[in-house]
Each structure stands twice: as C-alpha cells, then as structure tokens.
Design a protein around this motif. Structure first.
Motif, PDB file in Angstrom:
ATOM      1  N   SER A 207      31.115  41.986  49.141  1.00 27.25           N
ATOM      2  CA  SER A 207      31.937  41.578  48.002  1.00 27.25           C
ATOM      3  C   SER A 207      33.422  41.791  48.291  1.00 27.25           C
ATOM      4  O   SER A 207      33.807  42.348  49.324  1.00 27.25           O
ATOM      5  CB  SER A 207      31.536  42.300  46.709  1.00 27.25           C
TER       6      SER A 207
ATOM      7  N   ASP B 179      27.976  44.034  38.692  1.00 26.92           N
ATOM      8  CA  ASP B 179      27.907  42.612  39.039  1.00 26.92           C
ATOM      9  C   ASP B 179      26.721  41.905  38.393  1.00 26.92           C
ATOM     10  O   ASP B 179      26.677  40.671  38.374  1.00 26.92           O
ATOM     11  CB  ASP B 179      27.844  42.437  40.556  1.00 26.92           C
ATOM     12  N   ASP B 180      25.774  42.647  37.868  1.00 30.76           N
ATOM     13  CA  ASP B 180      24.628  42.023  37.204  1.00 30.76           C
ATOM     14  C   ASP B 180      24.951  41.550  35.791  1.00 30.76           C
ATOM     15  O   ASP B 180      24.183  40.773  35.209  1.00 30.76           O
ATOM     16  CB  ASP B 180      23.439  42.984  37.167  1.00 30.76           C
TER      17      ASP B 180
ATOM     18  N   MET C 152      31.818  36.127  39.327  1.00 33.25           N
ATOM     19  CA  MET C 152      30.980  36.332  40.505  1.00 33.25           C
ATOM     20  C   MET C 152      31.161  35.216  41.524  1.00 33.25           C
ATOM     21  O   MET C 152      31.010  35.440  42.729  1.00 33.25           O
ATOM     22  CB  MET C 152      29.515  36.466  40.093  1.00 33.25           C
TER      23      MET C 152
ATOM     24  N   TYR D 158      31.987  36.363  45.350  1.00 33.62           N
ATOM     25  CA  TYR D 158      31.192  35.985  46.520  1.00 33.62           C
ATOM     26  C   TYR D 158      31.940  34.994  47.410  1.00 33.62           C
ATOM     27  O   TYR D 158      31.982  35.143  48.630  1.00 33.62           O
ATOM     28  CB  TYR D 158      29.859  35.385  46.073  1.00 33.62           C
TER      29      TYR D 158
ATOM     30  N   TRP E 281      24.481  43.895  48.301  1.00 34.26           N
ATOM     31  CA  TRP E 281      24.956  43.979  46.918  1.00 34.26           C
ATOM     32  C   TRP E 281      25.521  45.368  46.623  1.00 34.26           C
ATOM     33  O   TRP E 281      24.839  46.374  46.851  1.00 34.26           O
ATOM     34  CB  TRP E 281      23.823  43.686  45.938  1.00 34.26           C
TER      35      TRP E 281
ATOM     36  N   PHE F  85      23.693  42.544  41.214  1.00 31.65           N
ATOM     37  CA  PHE F  85      24.131  41.220  41.648  1.00 31.65           C
ATOM     38  C   PHE F  85      23.744  40.161  40.632  1.00 31.65           C
ATOM     39  O   PHE F  85      22.950  40.405  39.720  1.00 31.65           O
ATOM     40  CB  PHE F  85      23.535  40.874  43.015  1.00 31.65           C
TER      41      PHE F  85
ATOM     42  N   GLY G  36      24.541  34.227  43.465  1.00 24.78           N
ATOM     43  CA  GLY G  36      24.312  34.706  44.818  1.00 24.78           C
ATOM     44  C   GLY G  36      23.549  33.705  45.663  1.00 24.78           C
ATOM     45  O   GLY G  36      23.836  33.525  46.855  1.00 24.78           O
TER      46      GLY G  36
ATOM     47  N   LYS H 173      17.063  40.190  47.577  1.00 27.15           N
ATOM     48  CA  LYS H 173      17.291  41.617  47.340  1.00 27.15           C
ATOM     49  C   LYS H 173      16.227  42.395  48.102  1.00 27.15           C
ATOM     50  O   LYS H 173      15.283  42.934  47.520  1.00 27.15           O
ATOM     51  CB  LYS H 173      17.255  41.977  45.855  1.00 27.15           C
TER      52      LYS H 173
END
Length: 374
Positions: free
Chosen positions: A215, A222-223, A230, A234, A255, A260, A265, A289
């Motif tokens: 990042s 970030d979620d 975002m 990214y 992440w 994330f 993503g 992930k």
C-alpha cells in the motif's frame, strides 16, 4: 466616462475569471479488457482525476443510465462496446463533458480466472498426499507444485525493513533462494533510513528479488474505507514502485494488518497475502488473502507440510501435508537472527520443498486450480 470605464473593466474581469475557471473534463483513455472469469462481464476503474478546474460535481453515464457521481469509481460492463460520458461541474455551475470507450472482450477457450477472489467454500479437488503417479495409462493425477515438488514455501518481508537487507541477501545466497519485499511506498522517501531510499530496493531487484505492494500509507482500516480511497491506495502503490525501480512489475500485495477491499483489490492484484494463519491447503486457498504465518519457516510449519506431523497438534495428522507456507516477517532483531537462520537451514534440508516467489507460487496454484483437461 469614469463609470463607463469601471463598467467595461468589470465585464473584462468577469469574462477573464470565467474563462480561467471553466472546467475541462477528462474521462481517461479508452479501455479494452478481457472477461477473465468467463461470466459475461468485467469490472473497470473509471478515473477523472485528470480533469481540471474547481470541480464540485461529477457524473458518469452510459446513455441515460447514471453509473456514478464520484471522481473515480468501479463500474461493471457486459461483454461488448460501451461509450461512457463524464460530465463535470465547477463552482460557477459551468459544465464540460468528455467520453471514453470501454470494450469487454469475451473469453475464448478454457476458463482461466485472473484470480480466485471468492473464498473457497468446498474442496476444488482431492489433495494427493504422495508423489505416486497412476499405474494405468490415461489416468490423470495432480502435479501440485512446480517440477512436482512435494510442498511449497515463499519468503517475504513487510514494512521495507532496510536494516535487515544485507542479512537477507546473505541468507538467500546460501540456498539460491529469492524472496519478496512488500513495500510501503509513501515511507520510502518520508520514513527515514528504516524504510528507504529507493536505491536500496533497486539493489534487491538487481539481485533478482521482487518488490511488491504493501500500500501507499499502510492504514489499519482498509476494509471499511471508501472504494475511491482504496483505488488510489492500490493504484498509486503500483505506480510508485514501477516508476522508481527499473524493470519492476507489480501484481501482488500484502494487506496492511490483513485488512483490505476485496473488490478493488481484485482489480489491481492477481494475488495477495494476509498477515496471520496456517499453511495453505492447496485445495482451499483464497488467493486474494492467503494464510500467512509470521514465523519465518518455523520447524512446526515445515514439518506440517513435508512430514504431516507438527509440534503444534492441530497442524499434524496430514492436515496441511503438501501445502504452501506463505511466510513473512518484519524487522528481525539482532538477538533473533540465529534462530531465524536455523529455521531457514532446516527448510533447506528438504530438497523437494519448492521455495519460490509469492507471486510465482500463487500463479502456479491458480493455474492448477482452474486447469481444464481437454
């Protein structure tokens, strides 16, 4: 005469100010994308940050359908050609428009996903626990890892950690390994000698190691941040690495804190690493992930994938045999270097353990998982 002069001056001033303030819309360049998942549509990023003027309003439309009113957004289009119109409005209610084309090309041939972005809910195949090939001609078996290696591992370092670079170079040279550094790009120039400069990472790249995204700003939420933030996080991380390092290409991420945005993503990365967990079972890997233990090549983890046993009871009994250890670390303190070196030596004692780049192991797994026998 004096009043007439003032009147003309005001007209000139108003006209000049309006001309200077007029907005200019920029919808970006045309995009041609592949329907990678074969589901009849594909998502793209619409980006208007190159528009100029004091802009207070944005509107993206296809025909009469409003797509978004954000400066940048995600938009999903079916296979075919689409004309998108951007209208921007400034603080004087002046408007300007620009158009761009999105072409989504249908997938031909066997379905091959760019990434497996949905968390697997069931086994994709039965994991073989040995390297015994079928005895009958024509039967198929799964080659789980590159060159039919028994299990896989990848080494990575987060948060730049420049003080450890020379130590890691020496360790990798001992075993002929290469590894991945996941870099916080905003810190390379602004975080001091622990995080940069770029020349440190160019040296790693020149030695054959890989620099990937951690990042731009490394935030812990970030979620739940907006998609628009975002996209910048990214996209700009990739741009910073590729523009500052000769020969670098970025397609994977780690992440921050394991948090994330899955949909955004998936637009930028083919695979990404989490920050906790067990070895990955080949048939149950979430490639956006991956489970990633922070113990670099710990003996219990190596034993679990190579021997089916482990000092950690729930990792034994073949639970993770032939799996993938996607391990990572941050700064290793001086007092812990010997223990880490011992772990690496133990991993190297297994010649049929594939130690590869995170990117390469993830790609092999995805291609294996989506392969279609003709």
């Amino acid at each position: 005469m004096k009043n007439r002069y003032i009147y003309l001056s005001l007209i000139f001033l108003f006209t000049a100010t309006s001309a200077m303030a007029a907005p200019v819309a920029d919808a970006g360049t045309d995009q041609t994308v592949l329907d990678r998942e074969g589901d009849g549509s594909e998502t793209v990023v619409l980006e208007s940050s190159a528009s100029t003027g004091t802009i207070v309003g944005w509107e993206w439309k296809e025909g009469s359908t409003v797509i978004s009113t954000a400066v940048r957004c995600l938009a999903t289009f079916p296979v075919g050609s689409h004309t998108v119109t951007l209208t921007v409005t400034n603080d004087l209610a002046q408007v300007d428009t620009d158009t761009m084309n999105v072409t989504v090309t249908a997938l031909s041939g066997p379905k091959q996903r760019r990434n497996l972005k949905d968390t697997p809910g069931a086994n994709r195949f039965v994991r073989p626990l040995d390297l015994v090939w079928p005895t009958t001609d024509g039967e198929a078996d799964i080659c789980l890892w590159k060159d039919d290696m028994f299990a896989a591992a990848s080494l990575s370092v987060d948060d730049n950690t420049v003080p450890n670079h020379d130590w890691w170079i020496a360790q990798c040279n001992l075993y002929g390994w290469k590894m991945t550094w996941f870099v916080i790009t905003d810190q390379v120039l602004n975080g001091g000698s622990y995080y940069g400069p770029w020349s440190e990472f160019q040296q790693l790249a020149d030695l054959g190691h890989m620099i990937q995204s951690h990042s731009v700003t490394h935030q812990g939420n970030d979620d739940v941040r907006p998609d628009s933030e975002m996209i910048v996080e990214y996209r700009d991380s990739i741009t910073a690495i590729e523009s500052n390092l000769t020969g670098a290409t970025v397609s994977t991420a780690a992440w921050p804190y394991g948090k994330f945005n899955r949909d955004v993503g998936a637009m930028y990365y083919t695979a990404a690493r989490g920050t906790a967990g067990t070895p990955n079972k080949p048939e149950l890997t979430d490639y956006l992930k991956t489970a990633s233990p922070s113990t670099i090549m710990g003996k219990d983890y190596i034993d679990s994938v190579m021997l089916g046993t482990s000092g950690i009871s729930w990792m034994g009994n073949d639970a993770y045999t032939r799996g993938w250890i996607s391990s990572f670390t941050h700064l290793i303190q001086t007092g812990d270097l010997d223990a880490t070196a011992s772990n690496l030596a133990y991993a190297a004692s297994f010649p049929n353990l594939w130690v590869g780049f995170f990117k390469d192991v993830a790609r092999y797994g995805q291609e294996r998982d989506t392969a279609t026998l003709a």
